[in-house]
Enzyme design. Structure first.
Site, short mmCIF file in Angstrom:
data_model
loop_
_atom_site.label_atom_id
_atom_site.label_comp_id
_atom_site.label_asym_id
_atom_site.label_seq_id
_atom_site.Cartn_x
_atom_site.Cartn_y
_atom_site.Cartn_z
N HIS A 17 0.84 -1.20 0.00
CA HIS A 17 0.00 0.00 0.00
C HIS A 17 0.87 1.25 0.00
O HIS A 17 0.62 2.20 -0.76
CB HIS A 17 -0.90 0.05 1.25
CG HIS A 17 -1.92 -1.02 1.33
ND1 HIS A 17 -2.09 -1.77 2.48
CD2 HIS A 17 -2.83 -1.48 0.44
CE1 HIS A 17 -3.07 -2.63 2.29
NE2 HIS A 17 -3.53 -2.49 1.05
N LYS A 41 -18.01 -5.79 8.18
CA LYS A 41 -16.73 -6.46 8.40
C LYS A 41 -16.16 -6.11 9.76
O LYS A 41 -16.14 -4.95 10.15
CB LYS A 41 -15.72 -6.01 7.32
CG LYS A 41 -15.43 -7.02 6.28
CD LYS A 41 -14.31 -6.51 5.40
CE LYS A 41 -13.85 -7.58 4.44
NZ LYS A 41 -12.83 -7.08 3.53
N ARG A 90 -1.77 -6.55 -8.00
CA ARG A 90 -0.70 -7.51 -7.72
C ARG A 90 -0.65 -8.61 -8.76
O ARG A 90 0.41 -9.11 -9.09
CB ARG A 90 -0.91 -8.15 -6.34
CG ARG A 90 -0.79 -7.18 -5.20
CD ARG A 90 -1.29 -7.80 -3.93
NE ARG A 90 -2.73 -8.05 -4.10
CZ ARG A 90 -3.54 -8.48 -3.15
NH1 ARG A 90 -3.08 -8.73 -1.96
NH2 ARG A 90 -4.82 -8.66 -3.38
N SER A 128 -3.01 -7.54 3.16
CA SER A 128 -3.29 -7.31 4.58
C SER A 128 -3.67 -8.62 5.27
O SER A 128 -3.28 -8.87 6.41
CB SER A 128 -4.42 -6.29 4.75
OG SER A 128 -4.01 -5.02 4.30
#
Length: 164
Positions: A17, A41, A90, A128
């Protein structure tokens, strides 16, 4: 003035990030890191904690601001008078998902564009989720996250930390 939004949950912020933030801050006059509030979440960090952690990490990048938002990204962008979304990629799987999101955002507001930035090779495996898993089992997270947040992550887990 060009203003872009880099949205995400950043739970926690990783070196991947930070790499995107650093690179995007050189492309745009102002970069707003938009920390998403997702009430469905349960994160490792609260939204307020994530904002504080990111602010700590980007304090030396003068054109980067950090704010939380809830609801549609498009609404946040209108509020911030931005028409550019920055997203890091990614792998091909990221592209497929982010391409769909980009097209949906474009459908909701034709003035919105998404700029994709490829992850640096050294960060292309980082997420993460993987950082949280390593930390949860007491593994070394040095080099995966900014040094400024390592202790904060370790404190969230009741494990002895292994130095690298």
């Amino acid at each position: 003035m060009s203003r872009a939004i880099y949205p995400g949950s950043f739970d926690p912020i990783t070196n991947g990030h930070l790499d995107i933030i650093d690179r995007a801050s050189k492309v745009f006059d102002e970069l707003i890191v938009g920390v998403l509030v997702n009430p469905d979440k349960k994160g490792l960090f609260t939204v307020e904690e994530r904002v504080e952690l990111i602010e700590r990490v980007v304090k030396d990048i003068p054109n980067v601001k950090v704010e939380s938002f809830s609801g549609l990204l498009i609404d946040f962008m209108k509020k911030k008078q931005s028409q550019v979304i920055v997203k890091g990629l990614r792998a091909v799987s990221d592209f497929e998902y982010e391409c769909q999101m980009s097209l949906m955002n474009k459908k909701l507001d034709p003035n919105i564009d998404t700029v994709f930035m490829m992850a640096s090779a050294m960060n292309s495996f980082l997420s993460s989720s993987s950082v949280k898993q390593v930390a949860m089992f007491g593994g070394c997270i040095e080099g995966l996250v900014p040094e400024e947040v390592i202790i904060d992550i370790i404190k969230k887990f009741d494990k002895a930390y292994k130095n690298c």
